[in-house]
Motif scaffolding. Structure first.
Motif, PDB file in Angstrom:
ATOM      1  N   UNK A   1       0.977  -0.980   0.143  1.00 50.08           N
ATOM      2  CA  UNK A   1      -0.170  -0.185  -0.344  1.00 50.08           C
ATOM      3  C   UNK A   1       0.794   1.498  -0.090  1.00 50.08           C
ATOM      4  N   UNK A   2       1.940   1.207   0.802  1.00 51.48           N
ATOM      5  CA  UNK A   2       2.883   2.351   0.691  1.00 51.48           C
ATOM      6  C   UNK A   2       3.319   3.094  -0.634  1.00 51.48           C
TER       7      UNK A   2
ATOM      8  N   UNK B   1       3.030   5.979  -2.714  1.00 50.25           N
ATOM      9  CA  UNK B   1       4.527   7.260  -2.898  1.00 50.25           C
ATOM     10  C   UNK B   1       4.663   6.911  -4.260  1.00 50.25           C
ATOM     11  N   UNK B   2       4.480   6.059  -5.476  1.00 50.23           N
ATOM     12  CA  UNK B   2       4.933   5.674  -6.426  1.00 50.23           C
ATOM     13  C   UNK B   2       4.503   6.814  -7.546  1.00 50.23           C
ATOM     14  N   UNK B   3       3.289   7.591  -7.409  1.00 47.62           N
ATOM     15  CA  UNK B   3       2.831   8.359  -7.984  1.00 47.62           C
ATOM     16  C   UNK B   3       3.868  10.113  -7.769  1.00 47.62           C
ATOM     17  N   UNK B   4       4.314  10.554  -6.208  1.00 49.09           N
ATOM     18  CA  UNK B   4       4.907  11.164  -5.703  1.00 49.09           C
ATOM     19  C   UNK B   4       6.519  10.933  -7.036  1.00 49.09           C
ATOM     20  N   UNK B   5       7.043   9.410  -6.693  1.00 49.41           N
ATOM     21  CA  UNK B   5       8.736   9.070  -6.965  1.00 49.41           C
ATOM     22  C   UNK B   5       8.342   9.430  -8.757  1.00 49.41           C
ATOM     23  N   UNK B   6       7.200   9.242  -9.661  1.00 46.20           N
ATOM     24  CA  UNK B   6       6.695   8.990 -10.929  1.00 46.20           C
ATOM     25  C   UNK B   6       6.627  11.210 -10.944  1.00 46.20           C
ATOM     26  N   UNK B   7       6.229  11.569  -9.910  1.00 44.13           N
ATOM     27  CA  UNK B   7       6.507  12.974 -10.625  1.00 44.13           C
ATOM     28  C   UNK B   7       7.739  13.092 -10.256  1.00 44.13           C
TER      29      UNK B   7
END
Length: 306
Positions: free
Chosen positions: A48-49, A53-59
């Motif tokens: 879940x984490x 957090x994946x969209x933020x890392x992608x950004x």
């Protein structure tokens, strides 16, 4: 004398032998089912984490890409060519510093205003005995159930009638108090015994002095929670700033980034520019949250601790 020393040595040796002969206590092993359940829970939480957090890392990764790379490899976490062009353009070719300054000004004033006015209203509803107090409190509860979108057009008309549309006053004044903040403070003040205020009143302190010097310092957990929620809410506010202003000079980060997304500041997809603005916009709220994350508490639990 020799016999006594010999006995002492024998006794000591016997005690050491007895101590060494004692079985060492064994640690109880966790049952296999319990360990399996814990590992399953950990894996679910990690999954879940990563999802959150994946969209933020992608950004973050996309903000260091070129326009062509961001278009062709949008989901790649490793840029083909690491470049700071988006950040340079953001600070030199766009009004981003102005947006940041407007947002900081509005957020600080709104946060201070909410802490002061919500605390006063919550204390009045908790301590002052006046006719219709229950009706007023129910009115605040009812406001919480009304969607914010419903109030946008009436808010726009009121700002125009008052002559404060497209001004800092029109952006700030309607946000200086919220029903949620009043509710939080009222519930916290209800948990503080009234007897604590009696000593201050015996010393001659008035109602406001008692509130300011005695009760408010005890409400520190609720105040910290209110500060965090107010800062985050006003920093990320978008709907109100859309209907309360029109001039580009009054753009905040939310409306400014929205203009980037809509392509008002240039042609092309501008994905790295938009992602860089979103990343920089997220940093202050993220820092504030990580510093005070332990202070975000349940109001009732915080009141018992206070």
């Amino acid at each position: 004398m020799t016999d006594l020393s010999t006995r002492a040595v024998v006794t000591a040796g016997g005690d050491e032998g007895a101590a060494s002969a004692r079985p060492t206590p064994r640690r109880r092993r966790t049952p296999a089912k319990v360990r399996a359940g814990l590992w399953t829970s950990y894996l679910i939480l990690v999954g879940l984490a990563l999802i959150y957090i994946y969209p933020f890392i992608l950004s973050v990764a996309g903000s260091f890409k070129t326009d062509a790379d961001a278009t062709q490899n949008g989901l790649s976490l490793i840029p083909e060519t690491v470049t700071f062009a988006a950040y340079e353009r953001l600070f030199t070719g766009s009004p981003f510093p102005l947006w940041f300054g407007n947002t900081m000004l509005v957020t600080v004033i709104v946060t201070l205003g909410r802490v002061f006015f919500d605390s006063l209203a919550g204390y009045a509803l908790s301590r002052l005995k006046f006719r219709g107090r229950t009706v007023v409190f129910l009115f605040f509860i009812g406001v919480l159930a009304v969607p914010g979108v419903v109030l946008l057009i009436p808010r726009f008309l009121i700002l125009q009638q008052l002559g404060i549309y497209d001004t800092y006053a029109g952006m700030i004044i309607p946000l200086l108090s919220t029903a949620a903040g009043v509710f939080i403070m009222k519930q916290f003040f209800d948990s503080i015994p009234v007897s604590i205020e009696e000593a201050a009143r015996i010393d001659g302190a008035g109602q406001f002095r008692t509130f300011w010097s005695v009760v408010l310092p005890m409400a520190r957990p609720a105040l910290v929670t209110l500060i965090i929620l107010s800062f985050q809410g006003s920093w990320n506010e978008l709907q109100h700033f859309i209907v309360s202003r029109q001039s580009p000079e009054l753009n905040t980060l939310t409306t400014g980034v929205a203009s980037l997304v809509s392509g008002q500041l240039g042609s092309g997809n501008q994905f790295p520019l938009q992602l860089a603005a979103a990343v920089l916009m997220t940093i202050p709220v993220a820092v504030l949250f990580f510093i005070f994350q332990r202070r975000i508490m349940n109001t009732t639990a915080g009141a018992e601790k206070g």
